[in-house]
Design a protein around this motif. Structure first.
Motif, PDB file in Angstrom:
ATOM      1  N   CYS A 113      39.118  54.507  41.192  1.00  0.00           N
ATOM      2  CA  CYS A 113      40.640  54.609  41.330  1.00  0.00           C
ATOM      3  C   CYS A 113      40.334  53.450  41.917  1.00  0.00           C
ATOM      4  N   THR A 114      39.744  52.490  42.796  1.00  0.00           N
ATOM      5  CA  THR A 114      39.228  51.814  43.175  1.00  0.00           C
ATOM      6  C   THR A 114      38.872  50.022  42.157  1.00  0.00           C
ATOM      7  N   MET A 115      37.637  50.541  41.658  1.00  0.00           N
ATOM      8  CA  MET A 115      37.768  49.551  40.229  1.00  0.00           C
ATOM      9  C   MET A 115      38.613  49.300  39.842  1.00  0.00           C
ATOM     10  N   GLU A 116      39.254  50.477  39.075  1.00  0.00           N
ATOM     11  CA  GLU A 116      40.450  50.024  38.293  1.00  0.00           C
ATOM     12  C   GLU A 116      41.657  49.345  38.693  1.00  0.00           C
ATOM     13  N   ALA A 117      41.755  49.505  39.857  1.00  0.00           N
ATOM     14  CA  ALA A 117      42.705  48.404  40.474  1.00  0.00           C
ATOM     15  C   ALA A 117      42.870  46.912  41.270  1.00  0.00           C
ATOM     16  N   ILE A 118      41.215  46.946  41.364  1.00  0.00           N
ATOM     17  CA  ILE A 118      41.080  46.020  41.834  1.00  0.00           C
ATOM     18  C   ILE A 118      40.378  45.008  40.051  1.00  0.00           C
ATOM     19  N   ASP A 119      40.202  45.977  39.074  1.00  0.00           N
ATOM     20  CA  ASP A 119      40.255  44.774  37.841  1.00  0.00           C
ATOM     21  C   ASP A 119      41.716  44.627  37.319  1.00  0.00           C
ATOM     22  N   PHE A 120      42.728  45.244  38.080  1.00  0.00           N
ATOM     23  CA  PHE A 120      44.279  45.067  37.282  1.00  0.00           C
ATOM     24  C   PHE A 120      44.733  43.719  37.849  1.00  0.00           C
ATOM     25  N   ASN A 121      44.067  44.152  39.477  1.00  0.00           N
ATOM     26  CA  ASN A 121      44.837  42.906  40.125  1.00  0.00           C
ATOM     27  C   ASN A 121      44.196  41.548  39.825  1.00  0.00           C
ATOM     28  N   ARG A 122      42.225  41.568  39.668  1.00  0.00           N
ATOM     29  CA  ARG A 122      42.031  40.118  39.501  1.00  0.00           C
ATOM     30  C   ARG A 122      42.603  39.756  38.047  1.00  0.00           C
ATOM     31  N   LEU A 123      43.190  40.241  37.707  1.00  0.00           N
ATOM     32  CA  LEU A 123      43.953  39.922  36.256  1.00  0.00           C
ATOM     33  C   LEU A 123      45.120  40.161  36.391  1.00  0.00           C
ATOM     34  N   LEU A 124      46.330  40.097  37.388  1.00  0.00           N
ATOM     35  CA  LEU A 124      46.898  39.632  37.806  1.00  0.00           C
ATOM     36  C   LEU A 124      47.918  38.703  37.418  1.00  0.00           C
ATOM     37  N   VAL A 168      37.646  53.522  32.385  1.00  0.00           N
ATOM     38  CA  VAL A 168      37.463  52.119  33.515  1.00  0.00           C
ATOM     39  C   VAL A 168      37.127  50.752  32.946  1.00  0.00           C
ATOM     40  N   PRO A 169      35.740  50.919  33.263  1.00  0.00           N
ATOM     41  CA  PRO A 169      34.565  49.452  32.974  1.00  0.00           C
ATOM     42  C   PRO A 169      35.732  48.751  31.001  1.00  0.00           C
ATOM     43  N   GLY A 170      36.291  47.563  31.357  1.00  0.00           N
ATOM     44  CA  GLY A 170      36.920  47.369  30.078  1.00  0.00           C
ATOM     45  C   GLY A 170      38.321  47.371  29.924  1.00  0.00           C
ATOM     46  N   HIS A 171      38.919  47.971  30.750  1.00  0.00           N
ATOM     47  CA  HIS A 171      39.795  49.535  30.472  1.00  0.00           C
ATOM     48  C   HIS A 171      41.382  47.656  30.786  1.00  0.00           C
ATOM     49  N   ALA A 172      41.167  47.252  31.916  1.00  0.00           N
ATOM     50  CA  ALA A 172      42.595  46.475  32.365  1.00  0.00           C
ATOM     51  C   ALA A 172      42.724  45.476  30.950  1.00  0.00           C
ATOM     52  N   GLU A 173      41.230  44.353  31.064  1.00  0.00           N
ATOM     53  CA  GLU A 173      41.369  43.633  29.653  1.00  0.00           C
ATOM     54  C   GLU A 173      42.702  44.266  28.386  1.00  0.00           C
ATOM     55  N   GLU A 174      41.782  45.668  28.098  1.00  0.00           N
ATOM     56  CA  GLU A 174      42.544  46.123  26.717  1.00  0.00           C
ATOM     57  C   GLU A 174      43.782  46.377  26.524  1.00  0.00           C
TER      58      GLU A 174
END
Length: 156
Positions: free
Chosen positions: A47-58, A142-148
């Motif tokens: 959950c932390t990795m997912e939140a950080i990924d989405f936050n990075r791409l905000l 999680v890996p690559g999901h925010a980018e998708e």
């Protein structure tokens, strides 16, 4: 249990408390794109990795005119600590009653080590400006999901 949401279905309405106080509803996003991601628990590894990924791409989501909102059954106090610890700019909603989780079909029976329990299925929904489900990801890895999700938001 709610029926499984399909593409084109109206997104279920919600009105939940957000971190930092106040409430947020689906109506707040009328005419806008929204990435709504559901996660099991604040401050756990995935959950932390997912939140950080989405936050990075905000900033890129913002340029794509798409809001991002995370939802879990954790309290607003838990969300605030989670955001402060990881310097997150995302909005997080608290669904302690699990009504929204049920409406989106992500509050499910899970099993670990032979023990059955209820929990959140990591899922993401892209809601179009018309308030309908434009894309759905279930059992998210999680890996690559925010980018998708970002690519899908840009193409909508």
């Amino acid at each position: 249990m709610a029926k499984k949401l399909e593409l084109g279905d109206p997104a279920p309405q919600f009105d939940l408390r957000e971190d930092g106080g106040g409430t947020l509803s689906l109506a707040s996003f009328a005419g806008k794109k929204l990435v709504l991601y559901f996660y099991p628990k604040d401050d756990t590894s995935g959950c932390t990795m997912e939140a950080i990924d989405f936050n990075r791409l905000l900033p890129q989501f913002t340029r794509a005119k798409t809001a991002i909102v995370g939802v879990s059954p954790d309290s607003c106090a838990s969300h605030e600590k989670f955001k402060a610890k990881h310097e997150l700019g995302l909005t997080l909603l608290s669904d302690e009653t699990k009504k929204m989780l049920e409406a989106y079909g992500v509050w499910i029976e899970k099993s670990m080590y032979g023990r059955k329990y209820m929990g959140v299925e990591r899922s993401t929904f892209l809601i179009g400006p018309d308030g309908r489900i434009a894309r759905a990801w279930r059992k998210v890895k999680v890996p690559g999901h925010a980018e998708e999700a970002l690519a899908a938001a840009k193409s909508l």
